[in-house]
Design an enzyme around this catalytic site. Structure first.
Site, PDB file in Angstrom:
ATOM      1  N   LYS A 236       0.846  -1.200   0.000  1.00  0.00           N
ATOM      2  CA  LYS A 236       0.000   0.000   0.000  1.00  0.00           C
ATOM      3  C   LYS A 236       0.878   1.245   0.000  1.00  0.00           C
ATOM      4  O   LYS A 236       1.674   1.457   0.908  1.00  0.00           O
ATOM      5  CB  LYS A 236      -0.911  -0.011   1.227  1.00  0.00           C
ATOM      6  CG  LYS A 236      -1.730   1.275   1.421  1.00  0.00           C
ATOM      7  CD  LYS A 236      -2.471   1.240   2.753  1.00  0.00           C
ATOM      8  CE  LYS A 236      -3.075   2.595   3.093  1.00  0.00           C
ATOM      9  NZ  LYS A 236      -3.705   2.608   4.441  1.00  0.00           N
ATOM     10  N   ASP A 241      -2.558  10.564   3.765  1.00  0.00           N
ATOM     11  CA  ASP A 241      -3.990  10.262   3.836  1.00  0.00           C
ATOM     12  C   ASP A 241      -4.695  11.309   4.674  1.00  0.00           C
ATOM     13  O   ASP A 241      -4.619  11.303   5.896  1.00  0.00           O
ATOM     14  CB  ASP A 241      -4.190   8.863   4.439  1.00  0.00           C
ATOM     15  CG  ASP A 241      -5.665   8.482   4.517  1.00  0.00           C
ATOM     16  OD1 ASP A 241      -6.481   9.107   3.806  1.00  0.00           O
ATOM     17  OD2 ASP A 241      -5.987   7.559   5.284  1.00  0.00           O
ATOM     18  N   LYS A 248      -9.986  13.279   8.279  1.00  0.00           N
ATOM     19  CA  LYS A 248      -9.470  12.891   9.577  1.00  0.00           C
ATOM     20  C   LYS A 248      -9.347  14.118  10.481  1.00  0.00           C
ATOM     21  O   LYS A 248      -9.057  15.217  10.001  1.00  0.00           O
ATOM     22  CB  LYS A 248      -8.072  12.281   9.434  1.00  0.00           C
ATOM     23  CG  LYS A 248      -7.985  10.934   8.757  1.00  0.00           C
ATOM     24  CD  LYS A 248      -6.528  10.510   8.662  1.00  0.00           C
ATOM     25  CE  LYS A 248      -6.353   9.188   7.947  1.00  0.00           C
ATOM     26  NZ  LYS A 248      -6.869   8.053   8.743  1.00  0.00           N
ATOM     27  N   ASP A 259       1.561   6.294   5.927  1.00  0.00           N
ATOM     28  CA  ASP A 259       0.527   5.443   5.337  1.00  0.00           C
ATOM     29  C   ASP A 259       1.004   4.739   4.073  1.00  0.00           C
ATOM     30  O   ASP A 259       0.262   3.959   3.491  1.00  0.00           O
ATOM     31  CB  ASP A 259      -0.741   6.253   5.050  1.00  0.00           C
ATOM     32  CG  ASP A 259      -2.003   5.418   5.205  1.00  0.00           C
ATOM     33  OD1 ASP A 259      -1.950   4.392   5.909  1.00  0.00           O
ATOM     34  OD2 ASP A 259      -3.037   5.789   4.624  1.00  0.00           O
ATOM     35  N   ASP A 318     -12.189   7.432   4.016  1.00  0.00           N
ATOM     36  CA  ASP A 318     -10.956   7.203   4.768  1.00  0.00           C
ATOM     37  C   ASP A 318     -10.569   5.724   4.791  1.00  0.00           C
ATOM     38  O   ASP A 318      -9.527   5.373   5.327  1.00  0.00           O
ATOM     39  CB  ASP A 318     -11.125   7.717   6.199  1.00  0.00           C
ATOM     40  CG  ASP A 318      -9.803   7.866   6.927  1.00  0.00           C
ATOM     41  OD1 ASP A 318      -8.752   7.916   6.258  1.00  0.00           O
ATOM     42  OD2 ASP A 318      -9.811   7.922   8.176  1.00  0.00           O
ATOM     43  N   GLU A 320      -9.510   4.016   2.255  1.00  0.00           N
ATOM     44  CA  GLU A 320      -9.039   4.053   0.865  1.00  0.00           C
ATOM     45  C   GLU A 320      -7.951   3.036   0.565  1.00  0.00           C
ATOM     46  O   GLU A 320      -7.760   2.645  -0.592  1.00  0.00           O
ATOM     47  CB  GLU A 320      -8.530   5.462   0.528  1.00  0.00           C
ATOM     48  CG  GLU A 320      -7.093   5.772   0.926  1.00  0.00           C
ATOM     49  CD  GLU A 320      -6.796   5.649   2.406  1.00  0.00           C
ATOM     50  OE1 GLU A 320      -5.649   5.294   2.745  1.00  0.00           O
ATOM     51  OE2 GLU A 320      -7.697   5.902   3.225  1.00  0.00           O
ATOM     52  N   ARG A 322      -7.651  -0.151   1.216  1.00  0.00           N
ATOM     53  CA  ARG A 322      -8.147  -1.416   0.656  1.00  0.00           C
ATOM     54  C   ARG A 322      -8.616  -1.250  -0.782  1.00  0.00           C
ATOM     55  O   ARG A 322      -8.651  -2.213  -1.547  1.00  0.00           O
ATOM     56  CB  ARG A 322      -9.260  -1.977   1.544  1.00  0.00           C
ATOM     57  CG  ARG A 322     -10.536  -1.189   1.578  1.00  0.00           C
ATOM     58  CD  ARG A 322     -11.383  -1.518   2.797  1.00  0.00           C
ATOM     59  NE  ARG A 322     -10.753  -1.010   4.015  1.00  0.00           N
ATOM     60  CZ  ARG A 322     -11.230  -1.226   5.238  1.00  0.00           C
ATOM     61  NH1 ARG A 322     -12.320  -1.955   5.402  1.00  0.00           N
ATOM     62  NH2 ARG A 322     -10.612  -0.721   6.284  1.00  0.00           N
TER      63      ARG A 322
END
Length: 469
Positions: A236, A241, A248, A259, A318, A320, A322
């Site tokens: 990933k 993010d 967030k 992230d 949020d 995102e 996956r």
């Protein structure tokens, strides 16, 4: 471009001139070890109260005031079960001399301490004046696989550098550059699909997550090796993010430069594998994006189609990670590897379950799970299996689409995320997904606060047998 060679402080040195003996002493072996030392050294140790407690250092002077010897305490058996890399933790308290080891450790324990010594040489000085204090050097003992330990240290340093670099200097383009640098060093091939071309080449989820940023999303695909089993690593690569329109809070956004920790970890693992010249065909796939906010950002309630053709209801922008992994895993599954590994900083639920130190993983391959557990224990890289509970499959199936990216209820979040990812891997029987943290919240021996690799060393130890190399 991130430097791919570990600094000198993360390598052993060659024999040159005078060296100082460095003793590794356990608490239970202290009395017998002390009796074997010269009278003057015994007197000094008694006077200074050296008890071989974990991480303690004794510096023994010679008659001229120089350094005659040093000792590092490794503590009791219980201490050694609870702590890692104690020699590495003591390195900064040793003077800048060149040492050689005196020890009675078994090979596995010795390898752990030596790796800790190398990892303790890591510094992230890119944005500040470098620490000018010289570190102690060490000559590797005979019989140690120096190339292997240094390859592991270099891969971990690369992972840490990538995670520690702030998003202002580590966007999708720079993450791609790290892969290209790795490929150039080891003779691998890289292909990259950018921006709106992601739609043309059927990576709609990668595009949807990254399109709100002015930093173009991309799919990076690296291949290395001509023969052997196919090992595919998927990481990933969300370089920052914000949470998207489900923004967030500021406190949660502060660590989001990490992230892309899954991508950083598979890049570091790939470095280890290529540096050691494994007889494999290695593939590394990284969807690199920034999840931002703008007028064209994906919205809560949107329905998106994936590369695999499954429709996904976006109930939280949020969730995102996956999404981008779904397209990447579907691509990897189109050429089924002998083993596929997915690494992602995916859910807060995983941290609640096992904390920051342990890397939980999900697989339906019991033999692989057992091998990973054994390897994690052996190399002190803790991992733990979590269940792919089929009873939760209905949680990821909304009323108006094939899949839900953020099931309501808040329970079993790491499991439902893993179940979601497994929907995109149908042709590859041997698949494991790691939900890592990628961050050391407070300094520990050989692990400064900041970015850290997780599960890469366990995989590096387990994979040769798993791939029958």
């Amino acid at each position: 471009m991130t430097e791919l060679t570990a600094p000198p402080s993360m390598r052993f040195v060659a024999q040159s001139g005078r060296t100082v003996p460095l003793h590794l002493v356990t608490a239970d072996g202290l009395a017998a070890w002390t009796e074997m030392q010269p009278r003057r050294m015994r007197a000094w140790l008694e006077a200074t109260g050296f008890a071989a407690r974990v991480g303690t250092v004794a510096l023994v002077p010679d008659p001229d005031g120089g350094l005659a010897a040093a000792a590092v305490g490794l503590g009791s058996d219980i201490d050694r079960q609870r702590t890692r890399f104690n020699l590495g933790g003591a390195r900064a308290r040793l003077p800048a001399a060149t040492f050689h080891l005196e020890h009675a450790l078994p090979q596995a324990a010795l390898d752990e301490e030596l790796l800790g010594w190398l990892l303790a040489g890591y510094r992230f000085d890119r944005f500040r004046r470098p620490d000018a204090r010289p570190l102690a050097d060490l000559i590797a003992p005979d019989g140690v696989d120096v190339a292997r330990l240094e390859a592991i240290a270099a891969g971990e340093a690369l992972t840490r550098d990538l995670i520690n670099t702030p998003a202002s200097h580590m966007g999708p383009e720079e993450l791609e550059g790290a892969v290209v640098g790795l490929a150039n060093r080891f003779g691998a091939a890289v292909s990259v699909i950018y921006g709106d071309d992601l739609l043309y080449h059927n990576f709609p989820l990668v595009h949807a997550v990254g399109r709100a940023s002015d930093r173009s999303p991309r799919l990076v695909d690296m291949r290395w090796g001509k023969a052997g089993p196919l090992l595919t690593l998927v990481g990933k690569g969300v370089c920052f993010d914000t949470g998207g329109l489900n923004l967030k809070p500021g406190a949660s956004m502060g660590l989001m430069k990490k992230d892309m920790g899954g991508a950083a970890t598979v890049i570091g693992l790939a470095h280890m594998i290529m540096a050691q010249g494994w007889p494999v065909r290695l593939r590394v796939i990284i969807p690199a994006v920034e999840n931002s906010v703008s007028g064209n950002a994906m919205r809560p309630g949107d329905i998106l189609l994936s590369r695999k053709g499954l429709s996904i209801e976006i109930n939280n922008t949020d969730a995102e990670g996956r999404l981008v992994l779904a397209d990447a895993l579907a691509l990897a599954d189109e050429e089924p590897p002998d083993l596929m590994v997915c690494m992602a900083t995916l859910t807060g639920a995983a941290r609640v379950a096992v904390g920051p130190d342990i890397a939980p993983f999900f697989t339906r391959d019991r033999a692989l799970s057992d091998a990973l557990m054994k390897a994690g224990d052996a190399v002190r890289d803790p991992v733990w299996p979590l269940p792919l509970h089929s009873g939760y499959e209905t949680n990821i199936q909304p009323a108006i689409a094939d899949l839900d990216n953020a099931p309501a209820g808040g329970m079993a979040g790491a499991i439902t995320a893993a179940l979601f990812l497994h929907r995109f891997v149908e042709n590859t029987p041997r698949f494991v997904h790691f939900d890592i943290y990628g961050h050391q919240p407070s300094a520990a021996p050989a692990r400064p606060k900041g970015g850290v690799g997780q599960a890469a060393r366990a995989l590096f130890d387990a994979l040769p047998a798993a791939l029958a190399l």
